[in-house]
Write a protein that holds these residues in place. Structure first.
Motif, PDB file in Angstrom:
ATOM      1  N   GLN A 150      20.276  65.144  37.057  1.00 23.89           N
ATOM      2  CA  GLN A 150      20.610  65.706  38.367  1.00 23.89           C
ATOM      3  C   GLN A 150      20.241  64.746  39.497  1.00 23.89           C
ATOM      4  OE1 GLN A 150      22.248  68.627  38.823  1.00 23.89           O
ATOM      5  NE2 GLN A 150      22.351  68.100  40.982  1.00 23.89           N
ATOM      6  N   ARG A 159      22.719  61.939  39.602  1.00 27.28           N
ATOM      7  CA  ARG A 159      23.991  62.319  40.214  1.00 27.28           C
ATOM      8  C   ARG A 159      23.872  62.375  41.732  1.00 27.28           C
ATOM      9  NH1 ARG A 159      28.401  66.649  38.107  1.00 27.28           N
ATOM     10  NH2 ARG A 159      29.766  66.562  39.906  1.00 27.28           N
ATOM     11  N   VAL A 182      30.940  71.570  44.557  1.00 23.38           N
ATOM     12  CA  VAL A 182      31.327  70.839  43.346  1.00 23.38           C
ATOM     13  C   VAL A 182      31.076  69.335  43.517  1.00 23.38           C
ATOM     14  CG1 VAL A 182      33.257  70.238  41.831  1.00 23.38           C
ATOM     15  CG2 VAL A 182      32.994  72.581  42.648  1.00 23.38           C
ATOM     16  N   SER A 227      28.087  72.427  38.753  1.00 25.38           N
ATOM     17  CA  SER A 227      29.083  72.500  37.691  1.00 25.38           C
ATOM     18  C   SER A 227      29.830  73.827  37.744  1.00 25.38           C
ATOM     19  CB  SER A 227      28.413  72.343  36.327  1.00 25.38           C
ATOM     20  OG  SER A 227      29.350  72.547  35.286  1.00 25.38           O
ATOM     21  N   SER A 247      24.051  74.617  36.165  1.00 27.18           N
ATOM     22  CA  SER A 247      23.482  73.367  36.677  1.00 27.18           C
ATOM     23  C   SER A 247      23.983  73.091  38.084  1.00 27.18           C
ATOM     24  CB  SER A 247      23.829  72.189  35.754  1.00 27.18           C
ATOM     25  OG  SER A 247      25.217  71.937  35.768  1.00 27.18           O
ATOM     26  N   GLY A 248      23.195  72.328  38.805  1.00 27.72           N
ATOM     27  CA  GLY A 248      23.528  72.002  40.188  1.00 27.72           C
ATOM     28  C   GLY A 248      22.333  72.275  41.073  1.00 27.72           C
ATOM     29  N   ASP A 305      32.628  65.701  36.989  1.00 32.64           N
ATOM     30  CA  ASP A 305      31.755  66.712  36.404  1.00 32.64           C
ATOM     31  C   ASP A 305      32.001  66.854  34.908  1.00 32.64           C
ATOM     32  OD1 ASP A 305      29.906  69.054  36.515  1.00 32.64           O
ATOM     33  OD2 ASP A 305      31.730  70.133  36.003  1.00 32.64           O
ATOM     34  N   ARG A 306      33.256  66.877  34.504  1.00 31.11           N
ATOM     35  CA  ARG A 306      33.585  67.003  33.081  1.00 31.11           C
ATOM     36  C   ARG A 306      33.114  65.774  32.303  1.00 31.11           C
ATOM     37  NH1 ARG A 306      37.259  70.977  31.565  1.00 31.11           N
ATOM     38  NH2 ARG A 306      36.872  72.764  32.958  1.00 31.11           N
ATOM     39  N   GLN A 363      29.394  66.038  31.796  1.00 33.21           N
ATOM     40  CA  GLN A 363      29.065  67.053  30.805  1.00 33.21           C
ATOM     41  C   GLN A 363      29.273  66.541  29.384  1.00 33.21           C
ATOM     42  OE1 GLN A 363      31.200  70.658  31.566  1.00 33.21           O
ATOM     43  NE2 GLN A 363      29.948  71.237  33.304  1.00 33.21           N
TER      44      GLN A 363
END
Length: 379
Positions: free
Chosen positions: A4, A7, A319, A324, A329-330, A374-375, A378
């Motif tokens: 996190q 990101r 987003v 997510s 998450s986030g 994001d994908r 993941q």
């Protein structure tokens, strides 16, 4: 550094790159005036996005926030201008209306079991109609100076001295929180990472000093003192700090992430899923009411068109900021970067004379790119 944090660092780097790129193209993007305007313009979206982040973390969605903001804003202005209510009474009435809508939508979704997408999609249309009906489509001006200050403008800032005082308080909070976390980790038997804490504290301190210095450098013609921090930005920052603490350091916040990670497991573990979901809707509704006050103060009026299309911008900010869509998450802090990235792109394109049509195309594709990113993360 966890995923996190990595990101958030990437998003911060993207924001810096966007700012430098547009400044190279226009020569005016990184001026104190433009940054001051961006901060004010982003505050309304940022306030709502901070609450939307927790909604999405819990695997829900709310498409009605823009329409609710319009209905609440025009209701408060109508009560003041047409009905002669005091400012305090009208604001309380707007908050009560927002909470009632949040309770109703939360009940339909959490108790009755209707998907939040369907419930809030209906709210998007119905509340926009309600915003028109409240004042029969007429603009309702507001004139109370204290209220208008909340929207920024000439008198809507802290000034140089007030900004430095608030900056000093924030720096003390940053280092105080570092100390609290360090002591908590030691009591739990862990080994604090002194280097990471030092870097985090120094970066936070430098960020606060830079922000205050930039906004103090913005001077309106005829004034000797700089504007300082605009009140919409201060309100937004307070919301982010409070919600960030709630999300990460309270039982309610842990419940939200647990529900988003696996709702069935959370229910079996004894978490009151329905109650938490209703509380989330009430929290978001209260934030929408607060954002409506700021938006109404910025416009000096309440109109039925307030918040039109804002729901998509708010979701995009969450987003892009790392929340997510799959839930679980986030962070609330990420929404700050997401909202600033969106507004910076829009402001930069405006400064380069790009038409509104192309600006909408670009902003839409930025959202798509964020979901793709994001994908990838993941996987």
């Amino acid at each position: 550094m966890n995923a996190q944090t990595q990101r958030l660092a990437v998003m911060a780097a993207v924001l810096v790159a966007i700012a430098i790129g547009f400044h190279a193209l226009t020569g005016s993007f990184l001026t104190a005036e433009n940054l001051y305007n961006i901060a004010q313009q982003t505050a309304v979206v940022g306030i709502v996005a901070s609450g939307m982040a927790l909604i999405i973390v819990a695997r829900q969605i709310d498409l009605a926030v823009g329409s609710l903001l319009g209905a609440v804003g025009v209701l408060m202005a109508w009560l003041q201008y047409t009905q002669g209510w005091s400012v305090g009474a009208s604001l309380l009435a707007g908050l009560a209306f927002a909470l009632l809508i949040g309770l109703f939508q939360g009940w339909l979704s959490a108790v009755i079991g209707i998907p939040s997408f369907v419930v809030t999609l209906g709210g998007l249309v119905s509340l926009r109609g309600a915003a028109f009906l409240i004042a029969d489509g007429k603009t309702q001006p507001v004139t109370e100076p204290g209220l208008l200050a909340l929207g920024g403008g000439l008198d809507g800032s802290l000034g140089e001295r007030g900004s430095w005082l608030l900056g000093a308080a924030l720096i003390a909070l940053i280092w105080g929180w570092q100390l609290v976390q360090r002591r908590a980790l030691v009591r739990a038997g862990g080994t604090p990472d002194g280097k990471a804490g030092l870097i985090s504290g120094v970066l936070g301190t430098l960020a606060v000093i830079a922000v205050v210095a930039v906004f103090n450098a913005y001077r309106i013609e005829g004034q000797e003192q700089g504007q300082g921090l605009p009140l919409p930005l201060v309100i937004w920052a307070a919301v982010v700090i409070v919600l960030g603490f709630i999300a990460r350091h309270t039982r309610f916040g842990r419940y939200v992430y647990a529900i988003g990670g696996n709702p069935d497991a959370a229910r079996l573990a004894g978490i009151p899923v329905r109650r938490v979901m209703i509380q989330l809707n009430l929290l978001l509704a209260a934030l929408v009411a607060l954002a409506a006050v700021v938006a109404m103060a910025r416009l000096n009026a309440g109109t039925n068109s307030m918040g039109t299309g804002m729901e998509l911008t708010v979701i995009a900010a969450a987003v892009i900021g790392g929340v997510s869509l799959a839930g679980g998450s986030g962070s609330v802090a990420g929404t700050v970067l997401g909202a600033l990235i969106i507004q910076s792109i829009d402001s930069g394109l405006l400064l380069t004379d790009v038409s509104i049509g192309w600006r909408m195309v670009v902003l839409g594709q930025v959202l798509v790119a964020a979901v793709v990113f994001d994908r990838v993360v993941q996987k």
